[in-house]
Design an enzyme around this catalytic site. Structure first.
Site, PDB file in Angstrom:
ATOM      1  CG  HIS A  54      46.173  40.907 -11.479  1.00 17.71           C
ATOM      2  ND1 HIS A  54      46.072  42.274 -11.648  1.00 17.71           N
ATOM      3  CD2 HIS A  54      47.382  40.670 -10.914  1.00 17.71           C
ATOM      4  CE1 HIS A  54      47.174  42.835 -11.175  1.00 17.71           C
ATOM      5  NE2 HIS A  54      47.982  41.893 -10.735  1.00 17.71           N
ATOM      6  CD  GLU A 113      42.656  42.830 -12.875  1.00 20.32           C
ATOM      7  OE1 GLU A 113      42.368  41.726 -13.414  1.00 20.32           O
ATOM      8  OE2 GLU A 113      43.821  43.211 -12.658  1.00 20.32           O
ATOM      9  NE  ARG A 140      42.277  30.262  14.557  1.00 22.01           N
ATOM     10  CZ  ARG A 140      41.453  30.869  13.708  1.00 22.01           C
ATOM     11  NH1 ARG A 140      41.850  31.951  13.049  1.00 22.01           N
ATOM     12  NH2 ARG A 140      40.229  30.417  13.522  1.00 22.01           N
ATOM     13  NE  ARG A 180      39.479  31.448  17.871  1.00 26.17           N
ATOM     14  CZ  ARG A 180      40.188  32.546  17.542  1.00 26.17           C
ATOM     15  NH1 ARG A 180      39.917  33.212  16.424  1.00 26.17           N
ATOM     16  NH2 ARG A 180      41.165  32.959  18.322  1.00 26.17           N
TER      17      ARG A 180
END
Length: 271
Positions: A13, A83, A171, A225
């Site tokens: 990847h 990786e 949320r 928040r």
């Protein structure tokens, strides 16, 4: 075998090999953050770019350092850690943004993660659910020392990592959808002294501990928040803090070696 072998020298990847990365790798989520991070280094070179994973390697004050973007969430962050570890990285510092759930963590401040609530699913596929996601103590100390030297406002504590930016962080979803328990989620975590929400730290910390590696996290507060503030502020603060922490970790490792100790501790000090 004809199928892709994730243990090949060039990782499937990330498309990096053993000579491409330093032992310490910074892990932002957004690939576009690479330039903002490497701008603060003495030198850098992009060595790979594939999917959400961009990797650059360079140096800060003579200390080798790399950065790899992970994309959003635990699954892609786990691939990055897997990786990178296979090609020689042993220390990981998440560099990101977060939403604070305590009033004292203002927009633009930094949150340095001491441990994480594993409200994500990736780490569950590695280890039992009561296994802790804790940051390496030396990485935390280096991040704190870096923030102090840079004179940044910071908070150290517990992070909640989720798999969902919307429902998982309390949320409303599309058309006002509310997930089960979302009404109480933020208050429950606040009562337990959790500082912030983000989406990768728990996975990175868990995998690092499972594999005997080091990891930590520093995030800029974009949203609070409690107060309702939201600004994309402090991004470069997290980057500069993590980069300086890499230099300090190298000094700490030297002190450990000179002292013949097993781990860095406060008695060994810093320059």
């Amino acid at each position: 075998m004809d199928s892709e072998d994730p243990n090949d020298e060039e990782q499937y990847h990330l498309e990096v090999g053993p000579d491409d990365v330093a032992e310490t790798v910074l892990l932002p989520g957004n690939p576009e953050r690479l330039g903002k991070i490497t701008d603060e280094w003495d030198r850098s070179e992009e060595v790979a770019s594939h999917r959400e994973y961009r990797t650059a390697t360079g140096a800060v004050d003579g200390t080798p350092i790399s950065v790899t973007s992970t994309g959003i969430g635990g699954p892609s962050a786990a691939i990055a850690v897997e990786e990178l570890a296979r090609v020689g990285a042993d220390t990981f510092i998440r560099v990101g943004s977060c939403g604070a759930i305590r009033e004292e963590a203002s927009v633009g401040d930094l949150v340095i993660t001491r441990g994480a609530v594993r409200q994500e699913g990736t780490s569950d596929e590695y280890v039992r659910e009561d296994y802790p996601a804790v940051a390496d103590h030396a990485v935390v100390a280096a991040l704190v020392a870096a923030a102090e030297r840079l004179d940044y406002d910071y908070h150290v504590g517990l992070t909640c990592s989720t798999d969902s930016f919307y429902a998982g962080q309390g949320r409303p979803g599309f058309e006002g959808f509310e997930a089960r328990g979302s009404d109480d989620l933020v208050e429950e975590l606040r009562a337990a002294n959790v500082l912030n929400f983000e989406m990768e730290a728990a996975t990175i910390l868990t995998l690092a501990n499972v594999y005997g590696l080091r990891a930590g996290a520093v995030c800029s507060v974009y949203a609070n928040r409690v107060t309702g503030e939201f600004r994309t502020e402090g991004e470069r603060k997290a980057a500069k803090t993590a980069s300086l922490a890499t230099v300090l970790l190298a000094e700490m490792d030297e002190r450990v070696e000179e002292a013949g100790a097993q781990e860095w501790h406060a008695g060994l000090g810093l320059k």
